[in-house]
Design an enzyme around this catalytic site. Structure first.
Site, short mmCIF file in Angstrom:
data_model
loop_
_atom_site.label_atom_id
_atom_site.label_comp_id
_atom_site.label_asym_id
_atom_site.label_seq_id
_atom_site.Cartn_x
_atom_site.Cartn_y
_atom_site.Cartn_z
CE LYS A 22 -2.98 0.43 3.67
NZ LYS A 22 -2.63 1.79 4.32
CB SER A 23 3.88 2.21 2.01
OG SER A 23 3.11 2.06 3.31
NE ARG A 127 -5.54 7.94 11.18
CZ ARG A 127 -4.95 7.10 10.54
NH1 ARG A 127 -5.68 6.80 9.39
NH2 ARG A 127 -3.70 6.79 10.60
CB SER A 171 4.96 9.71 11.68
OG SER A 171 4.25 9.99 10.57
CG ASP A 322 0.59 -0.08 9.43
OD1 ASP A 322 0.12 0.52 10.64
OD2 ASP A 322 0.84 0.08 8.20
NE ARG A 353 -5.32 -0.56 13.17
CZ ARG A 353 -4.64 -0.42 11.81
NH1 ARG A 353 -3.20 -0.26 11.98
NH2 ARG A 353 -5.21 -0.17 10.84
NE ARG A 404 -2.81 -2.29 8.52
CZ ARG A 404 -2.52 -2.63 6.99
NH1 ARG A 404 -2.46 -3.84 6.81
NH2 ARG A 404 -2.02 -1.65 6.28
C1 S3P Z 1 2.39 4.70 6.23
C2 S3P Z 1 3.12 5.01 7.60
C3 S3P Z 1 2.64 4.62 8.61
C4 S3P Z 1 1.53 3.42 8.64
C5 S3P Z 1 0.64 3.68 7.55
C6 S3P Z 1 1.46 3.64 6.22
C7 S3P Z 1 2.83 5.44 5.00
O1 S3P Z 1 2.04 5.52 9.29
O2 S3P Z 1 0.93 3.00 9.90
O3 S3P Z 1 -0.41 2.70 7.65
O4 S3P Z 1 2.70 4.59 3.83
O5 S3P Z 1 3.64 6.43 5.14
P1 S3P Z 1 3.06 6.62 10.13
O6 S3P Z 1 4.37 6.40 9.93
O7 S3P Z 1 2.64 7.84 10.16
O8 S3P Z 1 2.97 6.03 11.75
#
Ligand code: S3P
Length: 446
Positions: A22-23, A127, A171, A322, A353, A404
Site C-alpha cells: 500500500k505505501s 485523525r 512517522s 500496522d 487500535r 486490520r
Molecule cells: C504509512 C506509514 C505508517 C503506517 C501507515 C502507512 C505510510 O504511518 O501506519 O499505514 O505509507 O507512510 P506512520 O508512519 O505515520 O505511523
C-alpha cells in the site's frame, strides 16, 4: 451481503500471492505524477486507499491508464508531465480512509499555487493532522482545518522555505509529507526522527532522480528542490508485508499448515514482524531474495509452530506498527505472557487500535490487560480460541471500520472453537481486496 463467518481449518497448505504494498503503491502514483515521462507500475494495489490517491492526481490533470483486467497484475501507466503541469482541481479531493493519502498530499499541495480541499471518511476525519499542519506552517504554508482535523483547506504557495524539523514521533507520513513539501521549497528541508520509520519515499525519490540525502542507518534525511523534473521509472510493487502478516500468523497458529507467501517486500524498515516471528520461535524461512526498484523482496514460508511469548517495544514498534493487531493474535496463541509497549501511536490509527485489539482478544476469550502504551497478553498455548465466557455460538467481532481488526479477527477464526463472524467486513477493501476470497477457497467454510 451476509457477514463472513470463518471457522476452524484442519489443514492449511497453500501458495498465496500477496497484493501490492500500500505505501509503495501510493508513492508510485505521487512520484509518477510529478515526474516527466511514462511511469509503469505493475502489481499496483487496487485497494480503495490507493484508488483515492489515483483519483486525486487525475483531478490535477494527470493522465493515468489503468489495466485492472488482469486481477493478478493490476498495472498503471502514469503519463507524467512534470510538477509544473499539475493543474488546480475543480472539486474537493476525497481521500476515503487513507491517512497516508491525506498527509502526503498535504505536503505536495502546500507548495503548489492552488487551493485544495481535502476530505475523508468518518475515521480519517477524526485523525490528527496537526502533526503535518504545524511543520508545514513553519515552512510558510497556509492550511485551515477543523481544530487540527480534516477537512483541510490548503491555500498553496510558491514560497515555501526549507526547515530543519525534529519530529516528536517516528512517522513516515510526517516525514514523507515534509519531503514532498521540500521538493517545492527554497533551501534545504531536513527531517530528524526519534526512531527510523519506513523509508519508501526516500528510496523512491532517489530512484526518480531527486536530490535527496539519506542513509539507511541514519535518522536524518534532507532534500532540496530539484533543478529539473524527476524522471519516469518502472516499478514492480512488491507484495505488502503488512498483508502477508495475516497469513504468517495463520501459518503459525493453524494445525497442519504450510503457507508460501510470494514476492513479499522485505525493506528492513518494515520487517519487524519477521523479528517477532524469530523471537516467538515460529518455524519460518525467507527464500528467493531479490531487489527491484530499490525495494528488496522474497518468498516467506511459515509452518505450524509452538509459539513462545516475547516483549515487543521501543525501536521495533515503527517497524511493525500496522501488524500489531495480528501480532496480538499470534501472542494470544503463545506459551507465556507477551508484553507490547511504547505503542501509543496505535491510538490514532484507523481506529484506536489499543482499545479495538484488546476488545477483539477479550471477545475471543483471551486474558488481556490494556495499558497506556500497549497491552499484556496471556497466551493460550495453542488452544483454539474459546470465545468469551458468555458467548454460546459464533464469536461476533465488529471491525469498528478498521480493516486490520477485520482481518486479524478472521485469522483468529481459523483456529477458533465456535467460528468468528466479522461485522463491517467490507473495510478490508481499503488494503486487501480479495482477502476473504483466499479463505473462501479453503476448508475454512466461510
Ligand atoms: C504509512 C506509514 C505508517 C503506517 C501507515 C502507512 C505510510 O504511518 O501506519 O499505514 O505509507 O507512510 P506512520 O508512519 O505515520 O505511523
Amino acid at each position: 451481503m451476509a457477514n463472513p463467518i470463518i471457522s476452524k481449518i484442519k489443514n492449511f497448505k497453500k501458495s498465496i500471492k500477496i497484493p501490492g504494498d500500500k505505501s509503495i503503491s501510493h508513492r508510485s502514483i505521487i512520484f509518477g505524477s510529478i515526474a516527466k515521462g511514462r511511469t509503469e507500475v505493475t502489481n499496483f494495489l487496487t485497494g480503495e486507499d490507493c484508488i483515492c490517491t489515483q483519483k486525486a492526481f487525475e483531478a490535477l490533470g494527470v493522465e493515468i491508464e489503468t489495466y485492472y483486467g488482469t486481477p493478478d497484475n493490476p498495472t498503471l501507466r502514469i503519463n507524467g508531465k512534470g510538477m509544473l503541469a499539475l493543474q488546480e482541481p475543480k472539486e474537493e479531493i476525497y481521500l476515503g480512509n487513507s491517512g497516508t493519502g491525506m498527509r502526503l498530499l498535504s505536503g505536495l499541495f502546500a507548495g503548489l499555487p492552488f487551493e485544495f480541499k481535502l476530505t475523508g471518511d468518518e475515521s480519517l476525519s477524526s485523525r490528527p493532522m496537526k502533526r503535518v499542519i504545524n511543520p508545514l506552517t513553519e515552512m510558510g504554508a497556509s492550511i485551515d482545518s477543523q481544530d487540527g482535523k480534516a477537512p483541510l483547506l490548503i491555500h498553496g504557495t510558491n514560497n515555501l522555505q526549507g526547515i530543519t524539523y525534529k519530529s516528536p514521533i517516528a512517522s513516515a507520513q510526517v516525514k514523507s509529507c515534509l519531503l514532498l513539501a521540500g521538493l517545492n521549497a527554497e533551501g534545504v528541508t531536513t527531517i530528524i526522527e526519534p526512531e527510523k520509520s519506513r523509508d519508501h519515499s526516500e528510496r523512491m525519490l532517489e530512484y526518480f532522480g531527486s536530490p535527496i540525502s539519506h542513509h539507511s542507518a541514519s535518522l536524518e534525511v534532507s532534500i532540496k528542490k530539484p533543478e529539473k523534473d524527476l524522471f519516469a521509472q518502472i516499478i514492480r510493487v512488491p507484495g505488502d508485508i503488512s498483508s502477508a502478516a495475516f497469513f504468517m500468523v495463520a501459518g503459525a497458529i493453524c494445525e497442519n499448515s504450510e503457507l508460501v507467501l510470494e514476492n513479499v517486500g522485505i525493506n528492513p524498515t518494515r520487517t519487524g514482524i519477521l523479528d517477532v516471528l524469530t523471537m516467538m520461535k515460529v518455524d519460518f524461512s525467507v527464500e528467493n531474495i531479490s531487489d527491484e526498484a530499490r525495494e528488496p523482496r522474497a518468498d516467506i514460508i511459515v509452518k505450524s509452530s509452538n509459539i513462545k511469548a516475547c516483549e515487543i517495544s521501543s525501536d521495533l514498534i515503527p517497524r511493525l506498527i500496522d501488524e500489531i493487531p495480528v501480532i496480538a493474535i499470534l501472542a494470544a496463541q503463545a506459551e507465556g505472557t507477551t508484553v507490547i509497549k511504547n505503542a501509543e501511536e496505535l491510538k490514532v490509527k484507523e481506529s484506536n487500535r489499543i482499545a479495538t485489539t484488546v476488545n477483539m482478544l477479550k471477545l475471543l476469550g483471551v486474558n488481556v490487560e490494556e495499558t497506556e502504551d500497549g497491552m499484556i497478553i496471556e497466551g493460550l498455548a495453542g488452544k483454539a480460541f474459546p470465545g468469551a465466557k458468555d458467548s454460546v455460538n459464533t464469536i461476533a467481532i465488529d471491525s469498528n471500520g478498521d480493516h486490520r481488526i477485520a482481518m486479524s479477527s478472521a485469522i483468529a477464526g481459523l483456529h477458533s472453537e465456535k467460528g468468528v463472524e466479522i461485522i463491517k467486513s467490507e473495510f478490508v477493501n481499503t488494503s486487501f481486496p480479495g482477502f476473504f476470497e483466499i479463505l473462501r477457497k479453503e476448508e475454512a467454510k466461510i
